[in-house]
Design a protein around this motif. Sequence first.
Motif, PDB file in Angstrom:
ATOM      1  N   GLU A   1      -2.607  16.519   4.232  1.00 27.03           N
ATOM      2  CA  GLU A   1      -2.831  15.645   3.084  1.00 27.03           C
ATOM      3  C   GLU A   1      -2.622  14.207   3.548  1.00 27.03           C
ATOM      4  N   THR A   2      -3.641  13.702   4.239  1.00 27.33           N
ATOM      5  CA  THR A   2      -3.577  12.366   4.845  1.00 27.33           C
ATOM      6  C   THR A   2      -3.537  11.266   3.797  1.00 27.33           C
ATOM      7  N   ARG A   3      -3.903  11.583   2.561  1.00 25.13           N
ATOM      8  CA  ARG A   3      -3.786  10.600   1.479  1.00 25.13           C
ATOM      9  C   ARG A   3      -2.388   9.994   1.411  1.00 25.13           C
ATOM     10  N   ILE A   4      -1.382  10.785   1.679  1.00 18.51           N
ATOM     11  CA  ILE A   4      -0.008  10.312   1.484  1.00 18.51           C
ATOM     12  C   ILE A   4       0.306   9.137   2.417  1.00 18.51           C
ATOM     13  N   PRO A   5       0.199   9.286   3.749  1.00 20.50           N
ATOM     14  CA  PRO A   5       0.482   8.122   4.593  1.00 20.50           C
ATOM     15  C   PRO A   5      -0.541   7.000   4.439  1.00 20.50           C
ATOM     16  N   LEU A   6      -1.800   7.345   4.157  1.00 24.93           N
ATOM     17  CA  LEU A   6      -2.807   6.302   3.994  1.00 24.93           C
ATOM     18  C   LEU A   6      -2.487   5.425   2.798  1.00 24.93           C
ATOM     19  N   PHE A   7      -2.164   6.028   1.669  1.00 24.71           N
ATOM     20  CA  PHE A   7      -1.860   5.240   0.475  1.00 24.71           C
ATOM     21  C   PHE A   7      -0.577   4.433   0.667  1.00 24.71           C
ATOM     22  N   GLU A   8       0.406   5.022   1.339  1.00 29.40           N
ATOM     23  CA  GLU A   8       1.651   4.304   1.598  1.00 29.40           C
ATOM     24  C   GLU A   8       1.403   3.032   2.409  1.00 29.40           C
ATOM     25  N   GLN A   9       0.435   3.085   3.317  1.00 29.06           N
ATOM     26  CA  GLN A   9       0.196   1.954   4.201  1.00 29.06           C
ATOM     27  C   GLN A   9      -0.831   0.963   3.648  1.00 29.06           C
ATOM     28  N   ALA A  10      -1.857   1.458   2.953  1.00 32.72           N
ATOM     29  CA  ALA A  10      -2.985   0.604   2.571  1.00 32.72           C
ATOM     30  C   ALA A  10      -2.610  -0.448   1.539  1.00 32.72           C
ATOM     31  N   THR A  11      -1.562  -0.202   0.739  1.00 36.59           N
ATOM     32  CA  THR A  11      -1.161  -1.171  -0.277  1.00 36.59           C
ATOM     33  C   THR A  11       0.245  -1.717  -0.011  1.00 36.59           C
ATOM     34  N   ASP A  12       0.671  -1.665   1.238  1.00 33.17           N
ATOM     35  CA  ASP A  12       2.017  -2.123   1.594  1.00 33.17           C
ATOM     36  C   ASP A  12       2.044  -3.648   1.650  1.00 33.17           C
ATOM     37  N   THR A  13       2.927  -4.247   0.885  1.00 34.04           N
ATOM     38  CA  THR A  13       3.035  -5.706   0.864  1.00 34.04           C
ATOM     39  C   THR A  13       3.993  -6.244   1.922  1.00 34.04           C
ATOM     40  N   ARG A  14       4.593  -5.365   2.734  1.00 36.85           N
ATOM     41  CA  ARG A  14       5.648  -5.796   3.650  1.00 36.85           C
ATOM     42  C   ARG A  14       5.132  -5.969   5.074  1.00 36.85           C
ATOM     43  N   PRO A  15       5.352  -7.112   5.699  1.00 40.58           N
ATOM     44  CA  PRO A  15       5.175  -7.182   7.149  1.00 40.58           C
ATOM     45  C   PRO A  15       6.307  -6.428   7.834  1.00 40.58           C
ATOM     46  N   GLU A  16       6.197  -6.279   9.146  1.00 39.44           N
ATOM     47  CA  GLU A  16       7.164  -5.472   9.882  1.00 39.44           C
ATOM     48  C   GLU A  16       8.601  -5.961   9.686  1.00 39.44           C
ATOM     49  N   GLU A  17       8.790  -7.277   9.627  1.00 39.89           N
ATOM     50  CA  GLU A  17      10.146  -7.809   9.515  1.00 39.89           C
ATOM     51  C   GLU A  17      10.816  -7.364   8.215  1.00 39.89           C
TER      52      GLU A  17
END
Length: 490
Positions: A233-249
């Motif tokens: 269910e690749t939707r889970i990591p894809l959705f978590e990442q595609a709308t992430d407002t956080r840079p790495e820091e």
Amino acid sequence: MGRDVEHVVFSREDRRRFRDKHRSCLDVLAQMLAESQFDFDRPMTGMEIELNLVDDRGEPANVNARVLELVADPAFQTEVGQFNIEINVDPREIGGNGLHDFEQAVRSSLNSADERARSDGAHLVMTGILPTLKPRHVRIEAMSANPRYAALNDQIFAARGEDVELAVDGVERLSTYADSITPEAACTSFQLHLQVSPAQFAQYWNAAQTIAGAQLAVGANSPFLFGKELWRETRIPLFEQATDTRPEELKEQGVRPRVWFGERWVTSVFDLFEENARYFPALLPICEDDDPAEQLARGEIPALAELSLHNGTVYRWNRPIYAVVDGRPHLRVENRVLPAGPTVVDAVANAAFYYGLVRTLAEQERPIWSQMSFSAAEENLHSGARHGLDATLYWPGVGEVPAVELVLRRLLPLAHAGLDSWGVEPAVRDRLLGVIEGRCTSGVNGASWQVDVVHDLQRAGADRTAALHGMLERYIPNMHSNEPVHTWER
């Protein structure tokens, strides 16, 4: 987040005013909860299904505006990508033949919409991620022509200050970058709504959190993205990442993601709305002119527009919903973990499994969430998404256990009892839960069927792209047959 948005630039004053209005909404909600001003005498359920549009070659078709004109049904709406549409199914009670009625209503609506779409060379596909999707299909040009998506995109990337990395380690590895939120359109889901009373909201939300991993294990239907075989269910990591407002820091600092499982069991719906205000800056700081405190003092029911708008930009896998219908407010748990498809009967079977399970677990004398850590529930979510039917899940009393064994021995009997409590007709109950049992005994769900067919075609000499197209050519007629996926031939 279904509101039309015309603002594209927000000032510092917009943000300050929105924060003040949002806090006022929270105060009013707290007063309403204390006074029990909510409709819950006849709990209603609802469903939303996101769909892909493809052309005759199985490629994404950016024609949702034209298809919606042809369908001419207000139940169908746009989604982020021009190759997506969404259907909102009219709410109803699930007792008696309610679940069967849901199935018939969805099939009728989808068949009618597909027939009209075909007149323009488009076809509807229910699947968690369209397997023929490639990076070129999710550039910003493919975003739907609605100002709210452009505004949301601008705000997310202004917060990040850099492109989004999409990195998924699964059977194969994907690593790429995106300069818009359009990859989120690849995630087509099946969302379940359950109306609950304020007094029982925490129990139902906590119960929904405990079973998210099991839902994904049996319901996974998204094994491919951009030509790569990744999670079931690749939707889970894809959705978590595609709308992430956080840079790495900010990730390193522990700033919470907007696609969020949460971090604790709750005692009230207020906990979740208050967390939204405390942890997440507004992405769309748009204020209405009304004063919710004054409205409540006059005996009116406030829409709490700022609270609802902000809540729509915090993407919990189980989200609280406040809404006013026919002048009466109510609360819902919105379950967002499931993918669309593979068929309508598979989707409604997933719904029956969910509604039955949460009913039993929410009303048990000793809550299941008092016997497991919150982190264990979150680990179950990712294990179910990564491995599907091959996942190992934690459950109180048995420890780490294969997902199939857990579902067959523990969860299906609980779902059976829960559907009885809802008053579901035995024939409807047995048919739908039989679909879940059939997936477990056969070892086949949507994701495993897709993977097996692609591997068969590759062994026969097709390259990955051809195999994915060939699999989709088989998938679509099977989808229309409405036969459960575990009975499909390869």
